[in-house]
Scaffold this motif. Structure first.
Motif, PDB file in Angstrom:
ATOM      1  N   ALA A 149       9.706  -0.695  -5.394  1.00  0.00           N
ATOM      2  CA  ALA A 149       8.572  -0.721  -6.437  1.00  0.00           C
ATOM      3  C   ALA A 149       8.259   0.935  -6.929  1.00  0.00           C
ATOM      4  CB  ALA A 149       7.370  -1.228  -5.813  1.00  0.00           C
ATOM      5  N   GLU A 150       8.490   1.227  -8.197  1.00  0.00           N
ATOM      6  CA  GLU A 150       8.680   2.631  -8.723  1.00  0.00           C
ATOM      7  C   GLU A 150       7.197   2.992  -8.622  1.00  0.00           C
ATOM      8  OE1 GLU A 150      10.229   2.563 -12.392  1.00  0.00           O
ATOM      9  OE2 GLU A 150      12.249   2.008 -11.897  1.00  0.00           O
ATOM     10  N   ASN A 151       6.163   2.319  -8.789  1.00  0.00           N
ATOM     11  CA  ASN A 151       4.817   3.014  -8.746  1.00  0.00           C
ATOM     12  C   ASN A 151       3.897   2.812  -7.534  1.00  0.00           C
ATOM     13  OD1 ASN A 151       4.730   3.369 -11.695  1.00  0.00           O
ATOM     14  ND2 ASN A 151       4.857   1.307 -11.951  1.00  0.00           N
ATOM     15  N   ALA A 152       4.706   2.338  -6.483  1.00  0.00           N
ATOM     16  CA  ALA A 152       3.888   2.468  -5.348  1.00  0.00           C
ATOM     17  C   ALA A 152       3.774   3.845  -4.689  1.00  0.00           C
ATOM     18  CB  ALA A 152       4.791   1.472  -4.188  1.00  0.00           C
ATOM     19  N   SER A 153       2.680   4.355  -4.437  1.00  0.00           N
ATOM     20  CA  SER A 153       2.558   5.625  -4.051  1.00  0.00           C
ATOM     21  C   SER A 153       2.728   5.579  -2.405  1.00  0.00           C
ATOM     22  CB  SER A 153       1.165   6.043  -4.284  1.00  0.00           C
ATOM     23  OG  SER A 153       0.134   5.332  -3.797  1.00  0.00           O
ATOM     24  N   ALA A 154       2.787   4.781  -1.573  1.00  0.00           N
ATOM     25  CA  ALA A 154       2.851   4.634  -0.481  1.00  0.00           C
ATOM     26  C   ALA A 154       3.035   3.085   0.114  1.00  0.00           C
ATOM     27  CB  ALA A 154       1.717   5.213   0.385  1.00  0.00           C
ATOM     28  N   ILE A 155       3.686   2.899   1.365  1.00  0.00           N
ATOM     29  CA  ILE A 155       3.944   1.773   2.090  1.00  0.00           C
ATOM     30  C   ILE A 155       2.940   1.652   3.052  1.00  0.00           C
ATOM     31  CG2 ILE A 155       5.568   0.389   3.102  1.00  0.00           C
ATOM     32  CD1 ILE A 155       7.707   1.333   1.369  1.00  0.00           C
ATOM     33  N   VAL A 156       2.148   0.469   3.167  1.00  0.00           N
ATOM     34  CA  VAL A 156       1.276   0.231   4.349  1.00  0.00           C
ATOM     35  C   VAL A 156       1.897  -1.128   5.010  1.00  0.00           C
ATOM     36  CG1 VAL A 156      -1.122  -0.386   4.759  1.00  0.00           C
ATOM     37  CG2 VAL A 156      -0.632   1.596   3.087  1.00  0.00           C
ATOM     38  N   LEU A 157       1.832  -0.960   6.425  1.00  0.00           N
ATOM     39  CA  LEU A 157       2.152  -1.982   7.187  1.00  0.00           C
ATOM     40  C   LEU A 157       0.919  -2.219   7.890  1.00  0.00           C
ATOM     41  CD1 LEU A 157       5.290  -0.766   9.009  1.00  0.00           C
ATOM     42  CD2 LEU A 157       5.040  -2.998   8.071  1.00  0.00           C
ATOM     43  N   HIS A 158       0.342  -3.547   7.423  1.00  0.00           N
ATOM     44  CA  HIS A 158      -1.165  -3.859   7.722  1.00  0.00           C
ATOM     45  C   HIS A 158      -0.897  -4.709   8.708  1.00  0.00           C
ATOM     46  CE1 HIS A 158      -5.127  -5.841   6.694  1.00  0.00           C
ATOM     47  NE2 HIS A 158      -5.408  -4.755   7.292  1.00  0.00           N
ATOM     48  N   ILE A 159      -1.288  -4.108  10.355  1.00  0.00           N
ATOM     49  CA  ILE A 159      -0.830  -4.895  11.483  1.00  0.00           C
ATOM     50  C   ILE A 159      -2.132  -5.453  11.961  1.00  0.00           C
ATOM     51  CG2 ILE A 159       0.063  -4.353  13.679  1.00  0.00           C
ATOM     52  CD1 ILE A 159       1.580  -1.931  12.566  1.00  0.00           C
TER      53      ILE A 159
END
Length: 370
Positions: A149-159
């Motif tokens: 995703a080009e506009n994703a500033s960060a990836i979050v693993l919501h655990i």
């Protein structure tokens, strides 16, 4: 002329209508007696035998009509039940078709990627297992979509998971490390209520681990749990018959005692798997971990304690992370959606397993908090 009084006025018949009805099987039983007692059946004084027979015939026809009516009523009732069950089956089939269509056209690849800057979230909820929603294939697919995703500033693993399968956890860990080495965007692990054992294994691969002060983290260990029924089976008089090719093939059979050699071997497997866990956590966390030996003892810590031990980098919520990354408490979920029918069957299987006290993992080893 006969002197028999029963023959007078009856056209030569031997018996009056009453005797004739007694010999007629159609007029027997409790229902027929009703008709015999009615004027229509007995007739009036002076009626001819022909008239009596006609009345009797009409009464029998009426009785047959009632019997046929009862049969038809029962058939209609039976048809209603058949129709009811057919409608139920039709409803289930239509529901299945709707679920398949929904999965094919709406729940496949998800909505179009947002055009504004956003936080790309991948959910890791529940037990990590190949046959659970939190399986490696689904989570890795979500990571890849979020990464692209080009506009994703960060990836979050919501655990929010107590852990689970070592193999599934290792697969997800390896994928996170691969993406992390590319350095395109940060990968954050945000722990909700619990991120323990296999779930912490996954989190340790992220660039940063964020938890709430009351979150539960750690539990770096491996567990195998079973039962020994050898005494119980002998008491109830049941003979256990097991044939193997390989003397140790059935060494975990719960109906046979675990000897010292088998126990030592199985402990070595647990120790080696635990060491893999430790090495990967150290590789992911680096020198942020403290030197306290209890970190790898299987203990579980609060988020606040984890911060002191280097198991956690920051104390914050998902909303705070979103505000810090994109300026507002909003995000986009990139976790592949579950097929509704598949979700229903998975939930039913999970409930049945929990009710019976069974585990849902294919592996006897568990990275899971107890």
């Amino acid at each position: 002329m006969s002197d028999d009084p029963h023959r007078d006025g009856l056209g030569g018949h031997d018996r009056p209508a009453e005797s004739h009805s007694e010999a007629d099987r159609w007029t027997q039983g409790p229902d027929i007696s009703t008709y015999q007692s009615t004027p229509e059946m007995s007739g009036a004084a002076g009626d001819s035998a022909e008239t009596l027979r006609e009345r009797q015939r009409l009464a029998q026809i009426e009785m047959m009509d009632r019997w046929v009516g009862g049969v038809l009523t029962e058939q209609r009732r039976s048809r209603r039940w058949k129709l009811f069950f057919r409608l139920i089956i039709l409803f289930l089939m239509l529901s299945l078709i709707a679920a398949i269509v929904y999965s094919a056209f709406w729940a496949g690849s998800g909505d179009a990627a947002p055009t504004q800057r956003h936080l790309a979230v991948v959910e890791v909820k529940g037990v990590i297992a190949s046959d659970a929603p939190a399986n490696a294939e689904r989570i890795i697919k979500g990571l890849e979509r979020a990464w692209e995703a080009e506009n994703a500033s960060a990836i979050v693993l919501h655990i929010d998971s107590p852990g689970g399968s070592p193999v599934q956890s290792q697969r997800i860990y390896a994928e996170i490390m691969r993406l992390r080495e590319q350095g395109d965007k940060p990968i954050l692990a945000v722990i909700e209520d619990i991120g323990a054992s296999g779930a912490y294994y996954i989190a340790s691969a992220a660039d940063e681990i964020i938890a709430s002060p009351a979150s539960l983290v750690g539990s770096i260990g491996v567990i195998y749990a079973g039962f020994g029924f050898q005494d119980a089976i002998s008491q109830i008089g049941v003979e256990r018959r097991v044939l193997t090719a390989g003397e140790n093939k059935a060494f975990l059979d719960p109906f046979q005692p675990l000897d010292e050699g088998a126990e030592a071997f199985w402990q070595s497997v647990l120790t080696q798997t635990h060491q893999q866990f430790i090495n990967d956590v150290r590789a992911g966390r680096g020198n942020r971990l403290s030197d306290q030996p209890d970190i790898f003892s299987g203990l579980i810590w609060s988020g606040e304690q984890g911060l002191e031990l280097g198991l956690v980098d920051h104390l914050a919520s998902l909303e705070e992370v979103a505000r810090d990354q994109v300026g507002e408490a909003s995000w986009e979920d990139y976790t592949p959606r579950l097929d509704p029918f598949d979700r229903l069957t998975r939930r039913f299987t999970q409930m049945a397993a929990e009710t019976l006290g069974l585990t849902v993992s294919n592996s006897p080893l568990r990275y899971q908090a107890q």
